[in-house]
Design an enzyme around this catalytic site. Structure first.
Site, PDB file in Angstrom:
ATOM      1  N   LEU A 175      36.814 -26.050  -2.973  1.00 62.17           N
ATOM      2  CA  LEU A 175      35.731 -25.905  -1.996  1.00 62.17           C
ATOM      3  C   LEU A 175      35.778 -27.013  -0.959  1.00 62.17           C
ATOM      4  O   LEU A 175      35.756 -26.761   0.248  1.00 62.17           O
ATOM      5  CB  LEU A 175      34.380 -25.930  -2.724  1.00 62.17           C
ATOM      6  CG  LEU A 175      33.138 -25.870  -1.832  1.00 62.17           C
ATOM      7  CD1 LEU A 175      33.032 -24.523  -1.137  1.00 62.17           C
ATOM      8  CD2 LEU A 175      31.874 -26.142  -2.652  1.00 62.17           C
ATOM      9  N   SER A 200      26.790 -24.721  -4.591  1.00 60.84           N
ATOM     10  CA  SER A 200      28.018 -23.977  -4.887  1.00 60.84           C
ATOM     11  C   SER A 200      27.770 -22.700  -5.686  1.00 60.84           C
ATOM     12  O   SER A 200      28.574 -21.768  -5.609  1.00 60.84           O
ATOM     13  CB  SER A 200      29.009 -24.878  -5.613  1.00 60.84           C
ATOM     14  OG  SER A 200      28.413 -25.425  -6.769  1.00 60.84           O
ATOM     15  N   ASP A 235      36.909 -37.754 -11.817  1.00 58.46           N
ATOM     16  CA  ASP A 235      38.357 -37.873 -11.553  1.00 58.46           C
ATOM     17  C   ASP A 235      38.677 -37.955 -10.062  1.00 58.46           C
ATOM     18  O   ASP A 235      39.542 -38.720  -9.643  1.00 58.46           O
ATOM     19  CB  ASP A 235      39.107 -36.705 -12.191  1.00 58.46           C
ATOM     20  CG  ASP A 235      38.644 -35.365 -11.638  1.00 58.46           C
ATOM     21  OD1 ASP A 235      37.562 -34.906 -12.036  1.00 58.46           O
ATOM     22  OD2 ASP A 235      39.352 -34.808 -10.790  1.00 58.46           O
ATOM     23  N   GLY A 293      38.658 -29.222  -6.410  1.00 57.59           N
ATOM     24  CA  GLY A 293      38.847 -29.580  -5.005  1.00 57.59           C
ATOM     25  C   GLY A 293      39.051 -28.413  -4.058  1.00 57.59           C
ATOM     26  O   GLY A 293      39.314 -28.627  -2.873  1.00 57.59           O
ATOM     27  N   LYS A 303      33.042 -18.952  -5.271  1.00 52.41           N
ATOM     28  CA  LYS A 303      34.368 -18.635  -5.796  1.00 52.41           C
ATOM     29  C   LYS A 303      34.873 -17.246  -5.402  1.00 52.41           C
ATOM     30  O   LYS A 303      36.082 -16.997  -5.409  1.00 52.41           O
ATOM     31  CB  LYS A 303      34.350 -18.748  -7.324  1.00 52.41           C
ATOM     32  CG  LYS A 303      34.188 -20.175  -7.838  1.00 52.41           C
ATOM     33  CD  LYS A 303      35.508 -20.920  -7.793  1.00 52.41           C
ATOM     34  CE  LYS A 303      35.398 -22.252  -8.540  1.00 52.41           C
ATOM     35  NZ  LYS A 303      36.700 -22.952  -8.559  1.00 52.41           N
TER      36      LYS A 303
END
Lengths: 317, 317
Positions: free
Chosen positions: B181, B302, B208, B179, B51
């Site tokens: 990354l 991640s 989702d 969404g 991030k």
């Protein structure tokens, strides 16, 4: 005495098989300690510890006759795995004598690499007795855990890599068990950069090298009581001590209580898993054991093979 | 739609500040899965997650006026830390709206990077309401957690690095929250190597994107129940979905039960700490979710920001 040429030769032998482990750093750690610190991450080495280097270099040097008879080692842990994997990669039989109090995951991993594990009593004397009997009976070649020139040269490749990556360096901190890692690394970095200071670190409950260094002769302690299981040797090796007297500047100790906080820092801030022995040299820097400020320091993380239960304790502490 | 040039520009912006994280591999993992797998270790990125890349690239693009007013974000975790650190490095004020159920260490870290943390209710609606009120009152610029071209371009630099390190690649597996990354990485790798297949991975309780992908339109789920806290967004972003439709080959799901074993493998065998969301894409490879064999696969880890209690549970499972 081994030379830098021996370490260069070992580096050639290891190049196709060993990991070239990274030097990791943490801005937070640097801020906390006031130094520029690089961790040589041998927890990311094959078998999870530097021991693969020396074991592979030693086994690679054996004659065909020795290879055909197989090898034997006695070890509570990482040396066992190093010998087991190095023997498998050479297609040799390996027998490892392991005390009952060995870390369970180290025993499992040793078996996993295809070695035959022979259990023994927890004392060094029993380890050596059982090993000697098996050598007498089967003609195995002993792969000593630290007191061997080929093995020391292999461990020294970690020190050479540190220097090649950093170029300039004020201090090298390395843990001391039998002295294989620090003696090899000391030969490497002092040849590459004569002014670097090499500091060995032990825990207070396993301070045989600390005592030996001060006595000027090898001191054997009656027992080693420490959570750093890779440091439970009762004395350093003969060749190791000879090298240490020449190239190591000091041996210092830290309390066991400094180890879990260091492991927790590695987990929480640097996202790496480090075993108790692997946290010893970094903990000496963290606790400002020598009062060093503003220096460029390399500290060796010797391994990452920690039982989940011990890791959980470290995370809880 | 963003282009590869946007990612190249982001890479230039990030070069002096972000870590170029390593690709890690494990012979054991390759043997278990029958593939050649490379883990992009964004747990070793600054703030412990990818991030940082997007937040820094976005904040870097702000005007002087926007910078003078400060930035705001709402996030349960890693985006909060990314914005906090990126703002500090730019010398800006950062406010982060964080729900009460955020991972404690992520809240502490966000404060540690100098951001003002404003707590809110756990619902996405409340997050957005509190954020909108603060923007209205103070004129902060919102740093959206995923639906923003500069942010997506920043996250995409991770994909570009994977490709530059590996050259050849059959599959890229990446986790899907909002969404950011996967859309950035998909643009990067598909431009570099058109035949690579890009697979998004979610957990079953936060599926989702899986539903949206099949419906051909963005589906919002009523709630997300999963231990992968970075995946609790209820729908992907508009720009993200547009990119995903063009460049992502499939979105698949794994059960939460596959996460702790993957975290344990990372700890025991690879000596790295991975958070639940970070284990999702690797777990899809581990569980042979697509029945792939003999392929060269990159899987993105991640992040590594896991509470000690959760890590201890993972080690015990």
């Amino acid at each position: 005495m081994i030379t830098f040429a021996d370490i260069e030769a070992a580096a050639e032998v290891l190049r196709p098989v060993a990991h070239r482990t990274p030097l990791l750093s943490s801005r937070t750690f640097n801020h906390l300690t006031g130094n520029e610190v690089y961790f040589k991450a041998e927890n990311l080495q094959r078998i999870g510890a530097f021991k693969f280097r020396g074991a592979y270099n030693k086994i690679h040097s054996l004659t065909e006759t020795e290879r055909s008879r197989g090898v034997i080692a006695h070890s509570s842990g990482n040396h066992a795995q190093g010998v087991a994997l190095a023997a498998r990669l050479h297609g040799l039989k390996a027998v490892v004598v392991m005390p009952h109090n060995s870390v369970a995951m180290k025993v499992e991993a040793t078996k996993g690499y295809g070695a035959e594990v022979v259990p023994c009593e927890d004392s060094t004397d029993d380890r050596e007795k059982v090993t000697a009997e098996l050598i007498e009976k089967h003609g195995y070649t002993l792969i000593h855990p630290y007191d061997d020139p080929k093995l020391i040269a292999g461990q020294g490749t970690a020190g050479a890599e540190i220097f090649h990556d950093l170029k300039d360096l004020d201090y090298l901190f390395a843990p001391v068990g039998g002295g294989g890692l620090i003696s090899g690394c000391a030969v490497a970095v002092r040849n590459l950069y004569p002014s670097v200071k090499v500091i060995g670190v032990e825990t207070e409950g396993a301070d045989d090298a600390y005592r030996s260094f001060r006595a000027g002769r090898i001191v054997k302690i009656p027992e080693a009581v420490t959570i750093a299981d890779g440091m439970r040797t009762l004395s350093v090796g003969t060749l190791n001590f000879e090298i240490m007297k020449k190239y190591v500047d000091d041996v210092i100790t830290i309390p066991d209580s400094a180890i879990f906080p260091m492991m927790r820092f590695f987990s929480a801030r640097m996202k790496i898993v480090v075993e108790p022995t692997g946290a010893v040299a970094p903990a000496a820097v963290m606790t400002a054991a020598l009062g060093i400020q503003g220096k460029r320091i390399a500290a060796v993380i010797s391994g990452g093979n920690v039982d989940p239960e011990t890791l959980k304790k470290a995370l809880s502490a």
